[in-house]
Motif scaffolding. Structure first.
Motif, PDB file in Angstrom:
ATOM      1  N   SER A 262     -44.960  21.107  38.158  1.00 44.95           N
ATOM      2  CA  SER A 262     -44.141  20.331  39.088  1.00 44.95           C
ATOM      3  C   SER A 262     -42.722  20.213  38.558  1.00 44.95           C
ATOM      4  N   VAL A 263     -41.804  19.813  39.451  1.00 46.92           N
ATOM      5  CA  VAL A 263     -40.441  19.505  39.020  1.00 46.92           C
ATOM      6  C   VAL A 263     -40.463  18.335  38.047  1.00 46.92           C
ATOM      7  N   GLU A 264     -41.333  17.356  38.308  1.00 47.49           N
ATOM      8  CA  GLU A 264     -41.422  16.207  37.411  1.00 47.49           C
ATOM      9  C   GLU A 264     -41.891  16.650  36.018  1.00 47.49           C
ATOM     10  N   GLY A 265     -42.807  17.627  35.990  1.00 48.80           N
ATOM     11  CA  GLY A 265     -43.239  18.158  34.703  1.00 48.80           C
ATOM     12  C   GLY A 265     -42.095  18.817  33.960  1.00 48.80           C
ATOM     13  N   ALA A 266     -41.252  19.555  34.692  1.00 47.91           N
ATOM     14  CA  ALA A 266     -40.084  20.176  34.065  1.00 47.91           C
ATOM     15  C   ALA A 266     -39.134  19.116  33.530  1.00 47.91           C
ATOM     16  N   ARG A 267     -38.957  18.058  34.277  1.00 47.30           N
ATOM     17  CA  ARG A 267     -38.049  16.992  33.823  1.00 47.30           C
ATOM     18  C   ARG A 267     -38.604  16.291  32.577  1.00 47.30           C
ATOM     19  N   ARG A 268     -39.906  16.081  32.548  1.00 51.03           N
ATOM     20  CA  ARG A 268     -40.505  15.480  31.344  1.00 51.03           C
ATOM     21  C   ARG A 268     -40.339  16.404  30.140  1.00 51.03           C
ATOM     22  N   ASN A 269     -40.491  17.707  30.369  1.00 48.83           N
ATOM     23  CA  ASN A 269     -40.280  18.661  29.282  1.00 48.83           C
ATOM     24  C   ASN A 269     -38.842  18.602  28.770  1.00 48.83           C
ATOM     25  N   LEU A 270     -37.904  18.468  29.696  1.00 54.46           N
ATOM     26  CA  LEU A 270     -36.491  18.394  29.316  1.00 54.46           C
ATOM     27  C   LEU A 270     -36.211  17.148  28.486  1.00 54.46           C
ATOM     28  N   GLU A 271     -36.697  16.025  28.926  1.00 54.86           N
ATOM     29  CA  GLU A 271     -36.430  14.774  28.209  1.00 54.86           C
ATOM     30  C   GLU A 271     -37.135  14.758  26.855  1.00 54.86           C
ATOM     31  N   ALA A 272     -38.315  15.361  26.773  1.00 57.24           N
ATOM     32  CA  ALA A 272     -39.067  15.335  25.521  1.00 57.24           C
ATOM     33  C   ALA A 272     -38.486  16.290  24.485  1.00 57.24           C
ATOM     34  N   GLU A 273     -37.990  17.440  24.924  1.00 58.04           N
ATOM     35  CA  GLU A 273     -37.607  18.479  23.978  1.00 58.04           C
ATOM     36  C   GLU A 273     -36.107  18.634  23.773  1.00 58.04           C
ATOM     37  N   LEU A 274     -35.297  18.288  24.765  1.00 62.08           N
ATOM     38  CA  LEU A 274     -33.862  18.550  24.612  1.00 62.08           C
ATOM     39  C   LEU A 274     -33.040  17.514  25.376  1.00 62.08           C
ATOM     40  N   PRO A 275     -33.032  16.275  24.891  1.00 70.73           N
ATOM     41  CA  PRO A 275     -32.234  15.255  25.589  1.00 70.73           C
ATOM     42  C   PRO A 275     -30.737  15.395  25.343  1.00 70.73           C
ATOM     43  N   GLY A 276     -30.312  16.049  24.257  1.00 60.13           N
ATOM     44  CA  GLY A 276     -28.890  16.119  23.899  1.00 60.13           C
ATOM     45  C   GLY A 276     -28.269  17.460  24.207  1.00 60.13           C
ATOM     46  N   TRP A 277     -27.067  17.677  23.615  1.00 59.80           N
ATOM     47  CA  TRP A 277     -26.266  18.860  23.942  1.00 59.80           C
ATOM     48  C   TRP A 277     -25.764  19.596  22.698  1.00 59.80           C
ATOM     49  N   ASP A 278     -26.398  19.441  21.573  1.00 63.39           N
ATOM     50  CA  ASP A 278     -25.903  20.055  20.353  1.00 63.39           C
ATOM     51  C   ASP A 278     -26.466  21.471  20.240  1.00 63.39           C
ATOM     52  N   PHE A 279     -25.729  22.425  20.794  1.00 63.86           N
ATOM     53  CA  PHE A 279     -26.198  23.811  20.842  1.00 63.86           C
ATOM     54  C   PHE A 279     -26.451  24.355  19.436  1.00 63.86           C
ATOM     55  N   ASP A 280     -25.509  24.157  18.535  1.00 63.02           N
ATOM     56  CA  ASP A 280     -25.655  24.707  17.187  1.00 63.02           C
ATOM     57  C   ASP A 280     -26.863  24.120  16.463  1.00 63.02           C
ATOM     58  N   GLN A 281     -27.158  22.843  16.713  1.00 64.80           N
ATOM     59  CA  GLN A 281     -28.320  22.238  16.081  1.00 64.80           C
ATOM     60  C   GLN A 281     -29.612  22.828  16.628  1.00 64.80           C
ATOM     61  N   VAL A 282     -29.649  23.113  17.923  1.00 68.01           N
ATOM     62  CA  VAL A 282     -30.851  23.736  18.493  1.00 68.01           C
ATOM     63  C   VAL A 282     -31.054  25.125  17.904  1.00 68.01           C
ATOM     64  N   VAL A 283     -29.946  25.859  17.712  1.00 70.41           N
ATOM     65  CA  VAL A 283     -30.053  27.170  17.066  1.00 70.41           C
ATOM     66  C   VAL A 283     -30.668  27.020  15.678  1.00 70.41           C
ATOM     67  N   GLU A 284     -30.182  26.053  14.916  1.00 71.71           N
ATOM     68  CA  GLU A 284     -30.708  25.843  13.573  1.00 71.71           C
ATOM     69  C   GLU A 284     -32.150  25.353  13.599  1.00 71.71           C
ATOM     70  N   ASP A 285     -32.479  24.495  14.568  1.00 71.69           N
ATOM     71  CA  ASP A 285     -33.869  24.043  14.684  1.00 71.69           C
ATOM     72  C   ASP A 285     -34.796  25.216  15.004  1.00 71.69           C
TER      73      ASP A 285
END
Length: 988
Positions: A262-285
């Motif tokens: 569902s769209v709600e499932g996608a939104r929960r995935n977004l909030e759980a895994e990537l709430p912020g905007w630090d691109f370089d940190q995600v690359v390092e993670d």
């Protein structure tokens, strides 16, 4: 030109690949995802992806077709960046652009040239320049969220992001899609991917996309025509949306979260895994997660090219198969007439125990992924097993390869059986119930099960031939139906092997009648043997041998008649479960070795004939699964030096680390990568390591040292290391082996020893040693039981198995809560054992603090019985597990003696402890027994240290952590004894 390009690619490693990070080895720097990308398959290349990630974000140069699609190295244009590159699934193409808005004209209209010179690719990250637009595109991801960063040029052209939700991607057209504006920074929508001849039903991918700055305009197209009027949503066939940004915008970041529920499932995935905007940190993670997984096998030595190919192979083994469940465990089930959203099993904290997966068939994985994951990633066996159990409970069959929640009936037979045999016979089943799974596998082994369906046979059960197999003992040619791969000889041979694997599970579960039935059926391979030709010979439906037979095809051909993607020269060796029986058919050991050697020598004259479209002309074919055990057959046929030779020959054949080689065939979601890893580390198993007592065969590693980290949830040891002296990169032949500092003169190595951890020392030289590896192993695998199986309610505890977390096991395995006494001194644990060289520790009755248990132990390499107990306090103070080894969990500081109550047989007994895992000496004390129950106190000061049986000058044991407890009771094959450890075996 191509030769110059290869030189430039090889020379660029010092720029593209670093050596180490501040935290240690950077294994991702030794991975080149572009190896063999000149002819990619849709799911082959995924750069911006986590291990097994739902999101597989990467540039697409070619969009149409399951083969030669996705990222192809020689393509010069990018048509977009799509988020799903999986087995028969695809989805959500995004493309940044400047200038005129032309998104509705499709990917061929808005595509952009790019150059490899400006490209950076590594696991979890991709960067390139879109030359048409002057845009720098960077991609990374979490497991379920793709993260894009686009740098626009310094000009006055309009800036766009196209969401081409209706694009044709890989397998088939998109039936319907829609996108809705939610806010000035968010859109959401869905795309319905059309069915294919493999995946018979549509599936839907939902998304939520956010940008890090306000959009200036939202628009879109329907039926490939631009929608002129202002709208907050678009939808239909050939639909899509665009986001426009203010003139002069320099960068835009985009997050796209996916879900199949569902769209709600996608939104929960977004909030759980990537709430912020630090691109370089995600690359390092992402880099850190990849390094954590790749570090589970650490190699030292070899050339830089060897290490690059090794870690690229290992990366592929962790990438091709995809997570399809949401962060909170919900997944889409399409096994029935309608899509249903279900949830995976949860742990005590309400979190998913394992994700749900999408994957191609396990066809051939018994010689690749099943073995590799058993060694270094047992949790993946467990997790994929959990998915297959879910599908059995949902749809009535354990699958061959699910896609989009569908059954695909890909390939032939039931390759899930060897997969589960490898897991169950190692005790790897936290995520599934063995009795439930066994019922599903048994169903598949009869008419009406999944074996009865030929490849991609969806509506009927005509092409699998199980009725013939059960009645006649073979599957003939000429079966009816529209399915693929109706190849009777291959089906007969694979069914016989799968029957043997099912028999191994049956024996483990004490189902002796089934064991006998399936062992008898496993001999059906003999019904195809033609002594006149000396090969396996397909039969017609009337029982006659097919005419115009030859072991290999004379001209280019995908499959020979009767054989699935192979021929008789290959499939005549497909008896992995009974090589002695096969050798007998060939006329004995010398005749078999001569035939096998001749096949390799013939093939070595034209390796290039072996590719992904031309299987029937090969004597040996390492571009496809049915042949990938052949170099190791010499090991089990009594000539291990020839396995050492030919394994290395094949390894060198596939050593290319350029975009134009490396696999030369169908890499198939990590299977060929896993095979490459196994060849490089020198461990394999011809029977797929599926036996009741699983094990491996040894060949020469490519590296000086290989260290495999052992998962403590499943195995008692910390690590298993192969250390090779004598330059194994250049010297092929094993001269000597030592295990735990003792001579090891067998090519066979039991899994139970691997699970304990330790160092296997090899010495290699330039010439074959025809005496090493032909003896029986010093620790012989337990012979098959001839007596009755265990009764209902009994179970086997294997090395490293956690019985029930924070519970004690009951006879039915259900467990019940255990209360922790006020102090450790108040606890007692009673074990009763029978030493028996044939069996593992079998537990009867309850194993609880203050309770009783009975068991059987195997002999050790010293010919002594060993008691290994493991008692540990979990975080909440609960009873954690019982395994073979005590893992530094008892601190006896402040105590003066061990008290042991036992009933011996009048012999002198020795009680030994090892005070820490990394010490190679033990403290021991010897005492007589009377044959009656007695209490023996063993003061610490009476214990002396020994090293390999000899006294050493080490201070007497004075208390502290205890790692191992052992009772050595003489060189007897069978000995009954009972031991009671009060207060955990020590007194104040």
């Amino acid at each position: 030109m191509r030769a110059l390009l290869l030189v430039l690619l090889l020379g660029s490693f010092t720029i593209t690949f670093g050596q180490v990070t501040s935290g240690g080895t950077d294994y991702t720097a030794l991975v080149d995802p572009r190896i063999d990308t000149h002819k990619s398959r849709w799911f082959y290349f995924s750069s911006a992806s986590r291990p097994f990630g739902m999101v597989n974000l990467s540039p697409d140069t070619n969009l149409k077709g399951s083969w030669e699609s996705g990222y192809l190295y020689d393509s010069t244009v990018v048509r977009g960046f799509s988020h799903i590159h999986g087995w028969q699934i695809s989805g959500l193409l995004v493309m940044p652009a400047t200038g005129e808005m032309i998104g509705h004209r499709g990917p061929d209209a808005y595509r952009s040239p790019f150059r490899h010179a400006t490209e950076v690719v590594r696991p979890g990250y991709h960067r390139l320049e879109l030359d048409r637009y002057g845009i720098t595109a960077e991609l990374t991801s979490t497991t379920r969220v793709g993260l894009h960063r686009y740098a626009f040029p310094d000009d006055d052209r309009a800036r766009y992001l196209y969401f081409d939700t209706g694009a044709f991607l890989a397998h088939d057209s998109t039936l319907y899609s829609e996108a809705r504006r939610i806010s000035d920074r968010e859109i959401a929508g869905l795309a319905v991917m059309g069915p294919t001849n493999r995946r018979p039903k549509p599936f839907t991918v939902y998304f939520v996309a956010r940008v890090d700055r306000d959009i200036a305009a939202f628009g879109g197209w329907e039926a490939a025509r631009l929608v002129e009027e202002p709208r907050d949503s678009v939808g239909g066939r050939d639909a899509g949306a665009y986001l426009q940004f203010a003139d002069g915008t320099d960068t835009v970041q985009l997050k796209v979260a996916l879900s199949y529920t569902s769209v709600e499932g996608a939104r929960r995935n977004l909030e759980a895994e990537l709430p912020g905007w630090d691109f370089d940190q995600v690359v390092e993670d992402s880099r850190a997660e990849w390094n954590q997984e790749l570090a589970k096998i650490h190699v030292t030595g070899g050339t830089k090219a060897h290490q690059v190919k090794f870690y690229t192979d290992l990366c592929h083994s962790l990438l091709g198969r995809r997570i399809v469940s949401d962060h909170d465990g919900y997944y889409a089930d399409n096994t029935g007439p309608e899509t249903r959203v279900r949830r995976v099993g949860l742990d005590e904290d309400g979190r998913p125990r394992f994700p749900h997966y999408n994957f191609d068939a396990w066809w051939g994985s018994h010689w690749s992924l099943d073995i590799l994951w058993s060694l270094a990633y047992p949790e993946r066996l467990d997790g994929f097993g959990s998915t297959m159990q879910d599908m059995y409970l949902n749809g009535g069959m354990i699958p061959r390869g699910p896609s989009g929640g569908n059954y695909t009936y890909v390939m032939i037979g039931d390759p899930a059986t060897p997969f589960f045999a490898a897991a169950i016979n190692r005790g790897i089943h936290r995520g599934f119930d063995v009795d439930t799974v066994y019922a599903g596998l048994r169903k598949n082994a009869f008419p009406g099960g999944i074996r009865d369906k030929a490849g991609y046979e969806h509506g009927t059960r005509l092409g699998g031939g199980m009725g013939y197999y059960v009645d006649r003992g073979y599957v003939p040619e000429g079966l009816p139906g529209t399915g693929y791969h109706k190849d009777g000889a291959s089906m007969t041979l694979e069914y016989a092997y799968q029957d043997w694997c099912l028999a191994q599970i049956a024996r483990t579960l004490g189902k002796e009648d089934d064991y006998g039935l399936f062992m008898e059926r496993s001999q059906n391979y003999r019904n195809l043997w033609n002594p006149a030709s000396g090969w396996m010979h397909p039969r017609e439906i009337d029982g006659s041998l097919i005419a115009d037979f030859a072991p290999v095809a004379a001209a280019d051909q995908f499959s020979a008649r009767g054989f699935c993607e192979g021929n008789s020269a290959i499939y005549s060796h497909f008896v992995p479960h009974d090589i002695p029986g096969l050798v007998e058919l060939f006329g004995g050991r010398e005749a078999y070795l001569a035939s096998l050697t001749a096949s390799f020598e013939r093939q070595s004259q034209h390796w290039l004939q072996a590719n992904d479209k031309n299987h029937a002309v090969n004597w040996v074919d390492y571009a496809n699964q049915p042949s990938t055990h052949m170099a190791h057959l010499f090991n089990v046929a009594g000539a291990p030096w020839l396995s050492q030779k030919w394994v290395r020959t094949v390894k060198e054949r596939y050593a290319d680390i350029t975009p134009y080689g490396g696999y030369h065939g169908d890499e198939d979601q990590g299977q060929m990568g896993a095979l490459g890893v196994l060849m490089a580390i020198g461990l394999f198993s011809v029977d797929g390591s599926t036996a009741t007592e699983p094990g491996y065969e040894i060949t020469t590693p490519l590296f000086d040292e290989v260290r495999i980290a052992l998962n403590p949830t499943y195995y008692p040891g910390d690590s298993f290391t192969i250390r090779t002296e004598g330059d194994p990169t250049n010297n092929l032949y094993i001269q000597q082996a030592r295990w735990r500092s003792r001579e090891w003169n067998s090519v066979t190595f039991p899994h139970r020893e691997f699970a304990r951890g330790g160092v296997l020392e090899l010495t290699v030289g330039p010439r074959p040693d025809t005496t090493w590896g032909v003896a029986s192993p010093e620790l012989p695998p337990s012979p098959r039981r001839d007596g009755p199986g265990r009764g209902a309610g009994e179970r086997t505890i294997r090395a490293g198995e956690r019985i029930v977390d924070n519970r004690s096991a009951t006879a039915d395995g259900a467990g019940h809560p255990t209360t922790i006494p006020a102090s450790m001194k108040d606890m007692s644990l009673l074990y009763r054992f029978t030493l028996n060289s044939r069996d593992d520790w079998e537990v009867e009755d309850d194993t609880v603090m203050g309770g009783k248990s009975k068991g059987k132990f195997r002999l050790t390499e010293e010919g002594h019985g060993q008691f290994y107990g493991h008692v540990s306090l979990a975080n909440d103070g609960g009873f954690s597990s019982i395994v073979h080894e005590l893992k530094k969990v008892i601190d006896v500081s402040g105590y003066r003696a061990f008290t042991v109550r036992l009933k011996g047989d009048g012999s002198d007994y020795t009680f030994r402890i090892r005070s820490s895992e990394d010490q190679e000496y033990f403290h021991e004390a010897t005492f007589p027994t009377t044959g009656e129950w007695e209490t023996v106190e063993i003061p610490f000061e009476t214990m002396h240290a020994v090293h390999h049986g000899e006294p050493v000058d080490v201070p007497n044991f004075a208390g502290g952590p205890v790692h191992d407890l052992q009772f050595l009771i003489g060189n007897k094959e069978e000995q009954d004894f009972e031991v009671e450890l009060n207060n955990f075996g020590y007194t104040e």
